[in-house]
Design a protein around this motif. Structure first.
Motif, PDB file in Angstrom:
ATOM      1  N   THR A   1       0.840  -1.194   0.000  1.00  0.00           N
ATOM      2  CA  THR A   1       0.000   0.000   0.000  1.00  0.00           C
ATOM      3  C   THR A   1       0.874   1.242   0.000  1.00  0.00           C
ATOM      4  OG1 THR A   1      -1.668  -1.193   1.273  1.00  0.00           O
ATOM      5  CG2 THR A   1      -1.871   1.205   1.172  1.00  0.00           C
ATOM      6  N   TRP A   2       0.526   2.211  -0.938  1.00  0.00           N
ATOM      7  CA  TRP A   2       1.208   3.503  -1.006  1.00  0.00           C
ATOM      8  C   TRP A   2       0.290   4.581  -0.436  1.00  0.00           C
ATOM      9  CZ3 TRP A   2       6.190   4.548  -2.432  1.00  0.00           C
ATOM     10  CH2 TRP A   2       6.880   3.572  -3.133  1.00  0.00           C
ATOM     11  N   THR A   3       0.832   5.452   0.409  1.00  0.00           N
ATOM     12  CA  THR A   3       0.091   6.609   0.924  1.00  0.00           C
ATOM     13  C   THR A   3       1.037   7.796   0.998  1.00  0.00           C
ATOM     14  OG1 THR A   3       0.577   5.982   3.214  1.00  0.00           O
ATOM     15  CG2 THR A   3      -1.508   5.196   2.276  1.00  0.00           C
ATOM     16  N   THR A   4       0.463   8.985   1.254  1.00  0.00           N
ATOM     17  CA  THR A   4       1.257  10.187   1.461  1.00  0.00           C
ATOM     18  C   THR A   4       0.990  10.721   2.857  1.00  0.00           C
ATOM     19  OG1 THR A   4      -0.458  11.644   0.565  1.00  0.00           O
ATOM     20  CG2 THR A   4       1.160  10.748  -0.993  1.00  0.00           C
ATOM     21  N   ALA A   5       1.637  11.830   3.189  1.00  0.00           N
ATOM     22  CA  ALA A   5       1.445  12.428   4.511  1.00  0.00           C
ATOM     23  C   ALA A   5       0.006  12.865   4.724  1.00  0.00           C
ATOM     24  CB  ALA A   5       2.395  13.609   4.681  1.00  0.00           C
ATOM     25  N   SER A   6      -0.663  13.238   3.635  1.00  0.00           N
ATOM     26  CA  SER A   6      -2.071  13.657   3.745  1.00  0.00           C
ATOM     27  C   SER A   6      -3.039  12.480   3.665  1.00  0.00           C
ATOM     28  CB  SER A   6      -2.404  14.657   2.637  1.00  0.00           C
ATOM     29  OG  SER A   6      -2.203  14.065   1.361  1.00  0.00           O
ATOM     30  N   GLY A   7      -2.523  11.316   3.344  1.00  0.00           N
ATOM     31  CA  GLY A   7      -3.366  10.123   3.268  1.00  0.00           C
ATOM     32  C   GLY A   7      -3.573   9.625   1.856  1.00  0.00           C
ATOM     33  N   SER A   8      -4.134  10.454   1.002  1.00  0.00           N
ATOM     34  CA  SER A   8      -4.433  10.058  -0.374  1.00  0.00           C
ATOM     35  C   SER A   8      -3.290  10.441  -1.305  1.00  0.00           C
ATOM     36  CB  SER A   8      -5.731  10.721  -0.847  1.00  0.00           C
ATOM     37  OG  SER A   8      -5.601  12.134  -0.796  1.00  0.00           O
ATOM     38  N   LEU A   9      -3.223   9.764  -2.450  1.00  0.00           N
ATOM     39  CA  LEU A   9      -2.183  10.034  -3.428  1.00  0.00           C
ATOM     40  C   LEU A   9      -2.618  11.150  -4.373  1.00  0.00           C
ATOM     41  CD1 LEU A   9      -1.160   6.374  -4.381  1.00  0.00           C
ATOM     42  CD2 LEU A   9       0.084   7.968  -2.910  1.00  0.00           C
ATOM     43  N   PRO A  10      -1.701  11.983  -4.896  1.00  0.00           N
ATOM     44  CA  PRO A  10      -2.055  13.020  -5.876  1.00  0.00           C
ATOM     45  C   PRO A  10      -2.623  12.415  -7.148  1.00  0.00           C
ATOM     46  CG  PRO A  10       0.137  13.386  -4.951  1.00  0.00           C
ATOM     47  CD  PRO A  10      -0.282  12.033  -4.514  1.00  0.00           C
ATOM     48  N   ASP A  11      -3.353  13.241  -7.906  1.00  0.00           N
ATOM     49  CA  ASP A  11      -3.975  12.762  -9.142  1.00  0.00           C
ATOM     50  C   ASP A  11      -2.942  12.393 -10.200  1.00  0.00           C
ATOM     51  OD1 ASP A  11      -6.419  13.188  -7.976  1.00  0.00           O
ATOM     52  OD2 ASP A  11      -6.673  15.204  -8.821  1.00  0.00           O
ATOM     53  N   THR A  12      -1.747  12.954 -10.133  1.00  0.00           N
ATOM     54  CA  THR A  12      -0.729  12.684 -11.151  1.00  0.00           C
ATOM     55  C   THR A  12       0.053  11.404 -10.876  1.00  0.00           C
ATOM     56  OG1 THR A  12       0.832  14.075  -9.925  1.00  0.00           O
ATOM     57  CG2 THR A  12      -0.438  15.120 -11.687  1.00  0.00           C
ATOM     58  N   VAL A  13      -0.321  10.669  -9.818  1.00  0.00           N
ATOM     59  CA  VAL A  13       0.410   9.461  -9.414  1.00  0.00           C
ATOM     60  C   VAL A  13      -0.389   8.217  -9.793  1.00  0.00           C
ATOM     61  CG1 VAL A  13       1.230   8.128  -7.444  1.00  0.00           C
ATOM     62  CG2 VAL A  13       1.716  10.570  -7.585  1.00  0.00           C
ATOM     63  N   VAL A  14       0.311   7.215 -10.330  1.00  0.00           N
ATOM     64  CA  VAL A  14      -0.298   5.927 -10.692  1.00  0.00           C
ATOM     65  C   VAL A  14       0.484   4.827  -9.978  1.00  0.00           C
ATOM     66  CG1 VAL A  14      -0.829   4.316 -12.551  1.00  0.00           C
ATOM     67  CG2 VAL A  14      -1.076   6.776 -12.929  1.00  0.00           C
ATOM     68  N   VAL A  15      -0.218   3.881  -9.335  1.00  0.00           N
ATOM     69  CA  VAL A  15       0.400   2.777  -8.608  1.00  0.00           C
ATOM     70  C   VAL A  15       0.165   1.472  -9.367  1.00  0.00           C
ATOM     71  CG1 VAL A  15       0.383   1.423  -6.489  1.00  0.00           C
ATOM     72  CG2 VAL A  15       0.203   3.914  -6.374  1.00  0.00           C
ATOM     73  N   GLU A  16       1.247   0.714  -9.553  1.00  0.00           N
ATOM     74  CA  GLU A  16       1.166  -0.589 -10.213  1.00  0.00           C
ATOM     75  C   GLU A  16       2.035  -1.567  -9.437  1.00  0.00           C
ATOM     76  OE1 GLU A  16       2.629  -2.574 -14.397  1.00  0.00           O
ATOM     77  OE2 GLU A  16       1.807  -0.536 -14.441  1.00  0.00           O
ATOM     78  N   ASP A  17       1.379  -2.494  -8.709  1.00  0.00           N
ATOM     79  CA  ASP A  17       2.086  -3.430  -7.827  1.00  0.00           C
ATOM     80  C   ASP A  17       2.938  -2.652  -6.823  1.00  0.00           C
ATOM     81  OD1 ASP A  17       0.890  -5.560  -9.123  1.00  0.00           O
ATOM     82  OD2 ASP A  17       2.482  -5.702 -10.618  1.00  0.00           O
ATOM     83  N   ASN A  18       4.239  -2.884  -6.875  1.00  0.00           N
ATOM     84  CA  ASN A  18       5.111  -2.183  -5.925  1.00  0.00           C
ATOM     85  C   ASN A  18       5.701  -0.902  -6.508  1.00  0.00           C
ATOM     86  OD1 ASN A  18       6.821  -3.468  -7.801  1.00  0.00           O
ATOM     87  ND2 ASN A  18       8.502  -3.500  -6.327  1.00  0.00           N
ATOM     88  N   LYS A  19       5.219  -0.462  -7.670  1.00  0.00           N
ATOM     89  CA  LYS A  19       5.790   0.680  -8.376  1.00  0.00           C
ATOM     90  C   LYS A  19       4.853   1.880  -8.321  1.00  0.00           C
ATOM     91  CE  LYS A  19       6.247   0.097 -12.760  1.00  0.00           C
ATOM     92  NZ  LYS A  19       6.784  -0.369 -14.062  1.00  0.00           N
ATOM     93  N   LEU A  20       5.402   3.050  -7.959  1.00  0.00           N
ATOM     94  CA  LEU A  20       4.647   4.301  -7.942  1.00  0.00           C
ATOM     95  C   LEU A  20       5.214   5.195  -9.042  1.00  0.00           C
ATOM     96  CD1 LEU A  20       3.464   6.376  -4.939  1.00  0.00           C
ATOM     97  CD2 LEU A  20       4.817   7.512  -6.690  1.00  0.00           C
ATOM     98  N   MET A  21       4.373   5.542 -10.043  1.00  0.00           N
ATOM     99  CA  MET A  21       4.805   6.323 -11.192  1.00  0.00           C
ATOM    100  C   MET A  21       4.148   7.692 -11.157  1.00  0.00           C
ATOM    101  SD  MET A  21       4.524   3.313 -14.066  1.00  0.00           S
ATOM    102  CE  MET A  21       2.851   2.910 -13.525  1.00  0.00           C
TER     103      MET A  21
END
Length: 541
Positions: A283-303
């Motif tokens: 699981t990927w998260t940020t300090a605010s909780g949710s990920l920015p709209d420009t971020v895409v997660v695929e398995d263990n990769k955050l693009m």
């Protein structure tokens, strides 16, 4: 020895006779004991067969054989009759455990050998071949049968969880072997082992051994070797075991290069996890909780599709498996956009192109200026020189240090050598060549040859060149070494006719006399449309 020992015995002759008889009886018994011949020890394997050989050695005509029996002793004190042979009554097998498995090989009283088929581990023991004789009584010989069994070897790793207690991480077993096997462990892990032995009801032995250590995550995948040695094996049996130690995940975030600038489109983070068993969730998260709209997660990769201020934050990756969860954080920093490398290349190309163009222009200017100065040095009039009589000069006017010889005009020469159409030759020079190097008037056969003028009116050009009294600067003006192609180019530039002066004539000193010069000039003359003849070369002096 027994006989000698009796002779020294003190006493009456009757007592000595009794002792001699006793020795003879014992000796006879020893001889009789050697009459039954058997093998002392045999080895066999289960499911196989074995032959127990027995033979009675002839003891003489006085010994009568009445019956032979095979007696089995599995343990001390237990005797079981398993086979009997009688010359009159035949053979019998009183023990049901050996019935249908025992046979007499020869069916002969003197050679009562038997065969036991389909051996069992419980068949091990002592087998006695016993004769009933007359008058000696029973005679016997004993064979010990040892049953061997190859062990059933096996080994396996035990899946354990990393902890702080010593546990068995591998087991090795040599089951149902006879004799008992030995087990050894080969390992660099640093554990220890314990071994147990158990006996089977059929005489076999099972050996078990455990390898123990305090397991850690680093021990997962390491190797230990179980080695089994036993008498029935041609070589030691070995098995390589890979330890299986389970532990919760350990997490790292990779891929950040400290160069996330605004507009970048290839920023990637990787969540690397080590765990046994494999992670169930990432699981990927940020300090605010949710990920920015420009971020895409695929398995263990955050693009990051496009870097902007929204990804100027702290990312957290959390990994879970059945033994627990672990997380790792990474703070990214967004910097100002870098200059586009393609535009930098374009600008650099433009600058280089401009410099090359400027260099070409400078080169052309230098070439033109050099050529202009060279032409001025070689006799073309400068802005301050008079080019013709019509330009303020006269046929006999002074040009300073320069004198011009022009070839051309029609056959009707004017006064002083000038033609009516301004195409005639104009001679401007100093006269003569005295002892001081000053030109003076002398007959001009050169001019006369071309224009049929009066002899002696002007000096010839080569006379001027051949004047030995000219100073070096004056002579250098006439010793020109440019190629014919260069002069042709100058000629084309000036047009070759009209009121434009033709190119300078190259007079070469020291290449012949006046006659050769006349021939050269004749070849050099060119007819014009107006009837005049103009030389392709001229001399500026």
């Amino acid at each position: 020895m027994a006989i000698g020992y009796a002779a020294r015995w003190p006493g009456s002759p009757g007592k000595n006779a009794w002792m001699v008889a006793a020795v003879i009886i014992l000796t006879a018994q020893g001889v009789v004991a050697q009459k039954v011949r058997v093998e002392e020890e045999l080895e066999a394997y289960p499911t196989e067969s074995v032959d127990l050989r027995c033979e009675f050695v002839d003891g003489g005509s006085l010994t009568k054989l009445t019956q032979v029996s095979w007696i089995w002793e599995p343990v001390d004190g237990q005797r079981d009759n398993i086979a009997v042979f009688h010359p009159l009554y035949g053979q019998s097998f009183p023990n049901m455990a050996f019935k249908d498995r025992v046979i007499f090989l020869h069916k002969e009283l003197k050679i009562p050998s038997i065969r036991i088929n389909n051996l069992r581990m419980s068949d091990a023991g002592r087998y006695t071949c016993e004769y009933a004789t007359y008058p000696s009584g029973n005679e016997q010989g004993t064979t010990t049968l040892t049953m061997l069994a190859k062990p059933k070897n096996s080994a396996r790793a035990v899946t354990v969880q990393a902890g702080s207690r010593s546990v068995a991480v591998a087991r090795c077993e040599a089951a149902d072997g006879k004799p008992a096997a030995t087990i050894q462990w080969l390992s660099s892990v640093g554990g220890n082992h314990s071994t147990t032995v158990s006996n089977g009801s059929d005489g076999t032995v099972t050996v078990r051994s455990e390898y123990r250590l305090v397991p850690t995550a680093a021990d997962n995948g390491r190797e230990v070797i179980c080695r089994v040695e036993q008498r029935t094996q041609d070589r030691p049996w070995t098995e390589v075991l890979r330890l299986s130690v389970e532990y919760p995940p350990t997490v790292t975030i990779e891929g950040y290069d400290n160069n996330w600038y605004v507009g970048r489109s290839d920023a990637v983070l990787f969540c690397q996890a080590k765990a046994n068993p494999e992670p169930t969730t990432i699981t990927w998260t940020t300090a605010s909780g949710s990920l920015p709209d420009t971020v895409v997660v695929e398995d263990n990769k955050l693009m990051v599709r496009k870097v902007d201020d929204a990804v100027n934050t702290t990312f957290t990756c959390e990994v879970k498996n059945k033994h627990g969860a672990s997380r790792q954080t990474l703070t990214t920093f967004v910097i100002e956009a870098l200059e586009d490398p393609s535009s930098v290349g374009t600008v650099a190309g433009a600058v280089i192109g401009s410099l090359l163009a400027l260099l070409l222009v400078v080169t052309l200017v230098v070439v033109l200026l050099t050529r202009s100065r060279r032409q001025q040095r070689r006799g073309f009039p400068s802005a301050g020189d008079s080019m013709a009589p019509g330009n303020g000069g006269s046929n006999g006017s002074d040009y300073g240090n320069k004198a011009r010889l022009l070839f051309g005009g029609s056959g009707n020469a004017g006064k002083n050598g000038t033609g009516a159409n301004n195409n005639g030759p104009v001679y401007t020079y100093r006269e003569g060549c005295d002892a001081t190097g000053t030109l003076t008037d002398k007959p001009n056969s050169f001019h006369h040859h071309l224009h049929h003028g009066p002899a002696g009116s002007r000096p010839a050009a080569h006379d001027i060149l051949l004047c030995g009294e000219l100073d070096e600067a004056e002579r250098r003006k006439f010793n020109l070494d440019d190629s014919i192609e260069e002069e042709d180019e100058r000629y084309n530039r000036f047009g070759g006719g009209g009121n434009i002066l033709p190119p300078a004539y190259h007079a070469h000193r020291g290449h012949g006399g006046e006659a050769e010069m006349d021939v050269y000039l004749d070849d050099d003359m060119e007819s014009q449309r107006d009837g005049s003849v103009i030389s392709r070369t001229a001399i500026y002096v």
